[in-house]
Design a protein around this motif. Structure first.
Motif, PDB file in Angstrom:
ATOM      1  N   SER A  93      18.028  -2.110  13.107  1.00 23.05           N
ATOM      2  CA  SER A  93      19.111  -3.189  13.284  1.00 23.05           C
ATOM      3  C   SER A  93      18.913  -3.949  14.403  1.00 23.05           C
ATOM      4  N   ILE A  94      19.323  -5.047  14.395  1.00 19.31           N
ATOM      5  CA  ILE A  94      19.288  -5.874  15.675  1.00 19.31           C
ATOM      6  C   ILE A  94      20.375  -7.000  15.731  1.00 19.31           C
ATOM      7  N   ALA A  95      20.853  -6.917  16.937  1.00 22.05           N
ATOM      8  CA  ALA A  95      21.933  -7.619  17.420  1.00 22.05           C
ATOM      9  C   ALA A  95      21.518  -8.741  18.548  1.00 22.05           C
ATOM     10  N   VAL A  96      21.791 -10.050  18.212  1.00 20.47           N
ATOM     11  CA  VAL A  96      21.164 -11.123  19.250  1.00 20.47           C
ATOM     12  C   VAL A  96      22.429 -11.465  19.644  1.00 20.47           C
ATOM     13  N   THR A  97      22.657 -10.928  20.992  1.00 23.55           N
ATOM     14  CA  THR A  97      24.200 -11.392  21.976  1.00 23.55           C
ATOM     15  C   THR A  97      23.809 -12.342  22.903  1.00 23.55           C
ATOM     16  N   ALA A  98      22.653 -12.844  22.962  1.00 27.09           N
ATOM     17  CA  ALA A  98      22.263 -13.804  24.053  1.00 27.09           C
ATOM     18  C   ALA A  98      22.788 -15.230  23.888  1.00 27.09           C
ATOM     19  N   GLY A  99      23.543 -15.940  24.995  1.00 25.92           N
ATOM     20  CA  GLY A  99      23.930 -17.164  24.488  1.00 25.92           C
ATOM     21  C   GLY A  99      24.533 -17.784  25.916  1.00 25.92           C
ATOM     22  N   VAL A 100      24.465 -19.107  25.835  1.00 19.45           N
ATOM     23  CA  VAL A 100      24.949 -19.930  26.995  1.00 19.45           C
ATOM     24  C   VAL A 100      25.772 -20.895  26.553  1.00 19.45           C
ATOM     25  N   THR A 101      26.643 -21.536  27.729  1.00 19.93           N
ATOM     26  CA  THR A 101      27.478 -22.574  27.425  1.00 19.93           C
ATOM     27  C   THR A 101      27.421 -23.360  28.679  1.00 19.93           C
ATOM     28  N   LYS A 102      28.031 -24.568  28.696  1.00 22.34           N
ATOM     29  CA  LYS A 102      27.975 -25.663  29.821  1.00 22.34           C
ATOM     30  C   LYS A 102      29.433 -26.314  29.484  1.00 22.34           C
ATOM     31  N   TYR A 103      30.088 -26.498  30.707  1.00 21.93           N
ATOM     32  CA  TYR A 103      31.368 -27.116  30.898  1.00 21.93           C
ATOM     33  C   TYR A 103      31.444 -28.389  31.518  1.00 21.93           C
ATOM     34  N   ASP A 115      21.683 -34.283  28.866  1.00 23.46           N
ATOM     35  CA  ASP A 115      20.416 -33.834  27.800  1.00 23.46           C
ATOM     36  C   ASP A 115      20.122 -32.589  28.352  1.00 23.46           C
ATOM     37  N   GLN A 116      19.924 -32.204  29.455  1.00 26.52           N
ATOM     38  CA  GLN A 116      19.665 -30.896  30.023  1.00 26.52           C
ATOM     39  C   GLN A 116      20.521 -29.734  29.411  1.00 26.52           C
ATOM     40  N   ASP A 117      21.843 -30.038  29.352  1.00 22.85           N
ATOM     41  CA  ASP A 117      22.871 -29.102  28.741  1.00 22.85           C
ATOM     42  C   ASP A 117      22.699 -28.970  27.226  1.00 22.85           C
ATOM     43  N   VAL A 118      22.564 -29.972  26.679  1.00 18.64           N
ATOM     44  CA  VAL A 118      22.398 -30.217  25.191  1.00 18.64           C
ATOM     45  C   VAL A 118      21.063 -28.980  24.805  1.00 18.64           C
ATOM     46  N   ASP A 119      19.991 -29.648  25.397  1.00 19.58           N
ATOM     47  CA  ASP A 119      18.606 -28.891  25.273  1.00 19.58           C
ATOM     48  C   ASP A 119      19.056 -27.197  25.515  1.00 19.58           C
ATOM     49  N   ALA A 155      34.609 -21.249  18.414  1.00 21.00           N
ATOM     50  CA  ALA A 155      34.170 -22.744  18.533  1.00 21.00           C
ATOM     51  C   ALA A 155      33.713 -23.182  17.355  1.00 21.00           C
ATOM     52  N   GLY A 156      32.763 -22.297  16.721  1.00 20.30           N
ATOM     53  CA  GLY A 156      32.217 -22.546  15.382  1.00 20.30           C
ATOM     54  C   GLY A 156      32.953 -22.695  14.404  1.00 20.30           C
ATOM     55  N   ARG A 157      34.190 -22.241  14.321  1.00 19.60           N
ATOM     56  CA  ARG A 157      35.153 -22.393  13.284  1.00 19.60           C
ATOM     57  C   ARG A 157      36.091 -23.605  13.479  1.00 19.60           C
ATOM     58  N   MET A 158      36.560 -23.685  14.687  1.00 22.25           N
ATOM     59  CA  MET A 158      37.543 -24.749  14.918  1.00 22.25           C
ATOM     60  C   MET A 158      37.549 -25.384  16.255  1.00 22.25           C
ATOM     61  N   GLY A 159      36.341 -25.427  16.845  1.00 21.07           N
ATOM     62  CA  GLY A 159      36.067 -26.125  18.065  1.00 21.07           C
ATOM     63  C   GLY A 159      36.241 -25.470  19.361  1.00 21.07           C
ATOM     64  N   GLY A 160      37.057 -24.270  19.334  1.00 27.28           N
ATOM     65  CA  GLY A 160      37.344 -23.528  20.450  1.00 27.28           C
ATOM     66  C   GLY A 160      38.402 -23.801  21.276  1.00 27.28           C
ATOM     67  N   PRO A 165      31.409 -30.088  22.599  1.00 24.12           N
ATOM     68  CA  PRO A 165      30.862 -30.494  21.257  1.00 24.12           C
ATOM     69  C   PRO A 165      29.453 -29.803  21.015  1.00 24.12           C
ATOM     70  N   HIS A 166      28.553 -29.631  22.011  1.00 23.21           N
ATOM     71  CA  HIS A 166      27.262 -29.139  21.827  1.00 23.21           C
ATOM     72  C   HIS A 166      27.494 -27.792  21.477  1.00 23.21           C
ATOM     73  N   TYR A 167      28.228 -27.046  22.402  1.00 23.41           N
ATOM     74  CA  TYR A 167      28.242 -25.574  22.323  1.00 23.41           C
ATOM     75  C   TYR A 167      28.913 -25.193  20.968  1.00 23.41           C
TER      76      TYR A 167
END
Length: 255
Positions: A93-103, A115-119, A155-160, A165-167
């Motif tokens: 089993s594998i869980a991928v919990t790594a993630g980032v956001t920018k405000y 550009d840096q945030d989106v990338d 956020a993937g459901r209703m925007g958070g 937008p990029h997140y």
């Protein structure tokens, strides 16, 4: 082959579970949950979470391996897969919990910052899980049994509630990818699912004011609130879960 497959039920004992992004937040909580349930763990992050592994080994008397992995880099993920193969470890089993956001505001930010945030967000949140799937799903398919759990978002459901937008786009992509991979691999015994957390007390929300007035649960979620549903999806008990994006958001939205 069938006699070697994990038996039905919520039982993680003896399973080889890879947690990518184990150092902090949801991944850290999940490592504790899985260790407590008797799983054998591979904990991966940008830097090997050695101290966490030592703590869990002492507390739960289970086998733990640590590895460095930058999931945004294909070669790093391939190296992780090769290293585990050389050690004779095939993750159940594998869980991928790594993630980032920018405000940073997506309109007001200067072009370079944008550009840096989106990338970074797309590379870690979307390319990263895709790299993991590409390297490990064929291996799990060969073994005839497996679980892959990705982490989407409200956020993937209703925007958070406070997302940019990029997140939101990166997490919506996770939801779609989950369903595509689930359809492709389910017949081989490898089940792909995801969770979609609401606002959770992790490093990503530190210093943010998030209004929970309209959250039916009345509070932000704790990492453990997300870890247990993931642990279920990693287990043999999730035998009928295919392409599910499980909402764990305190009742903000339903699907």
């Amino acid at each position: 082959m069938e006699n070697d497959l994990p038996k039905m039920g919520f039982d993680l004992s003896g399973l080889n579970i890879l947690i990518v992004g184990a150092q902090l937040g949801i991944g850290l909580s999940l490592a504790n949950v899985c260790a407590a349930q008797g799983a054998k763990l591979v904990l991966a992050d940008i830097e090997p979470p050695v101290e966490l592994a030592e703590t869990l080994e002492h507390k739960f008397k289970t086998d733990i391996i640590t590895q460095a992995c930058d999931i945004a880099q294909r070669k790093s993920v391939e190296s992780l897969a090769n290293t585990l193969s050389e050690k004779g470890i095939i993750p159940n089993s594998i869980a991928v919990t790594a993630g980032v956001t920018k405000y940073n505001d997506w309109i007001e930010s200067d072009s370079e910052t944008w550009d840096q945030d989106v990338d970074q967000i797309f590379n870690v949140n979307l390319r990263g899980p895709m790299n993991i799937a590409r390297s490990f799903l064929p291996i799990m398919e060969t073994s005839g049994w497996g679980r892959l759990v990705l982490v989407g978002s409200i956020a993937g459901r209703m925007g958070g509630l406070t997302s940019q937008p990029h997140y939101a786009a990166s997490k919506g992509g996770i939801h779609s990818m989950t369903r595509l991979l689930a359809t492709k691999y389910a017949s081989s015994g490898v089940l792909v699912n995801a969770v979609a957390p609401g606002p959770t007390k992790t490093r990503m929300t530190e210093g943010r004011t998030i209004d929970t007035t309209n959250v039916p649960l009345g509070r932000m979620l704790e990492p453990e609130d997300i870890a247990w549903p993931i642990a279920f999806l990693l287990s043999p008990a999730a035998a009928g879960m295919v392409g599910v994006v499980l909402d764990v958001n305190g009742g903000v939205t339903f699907s």
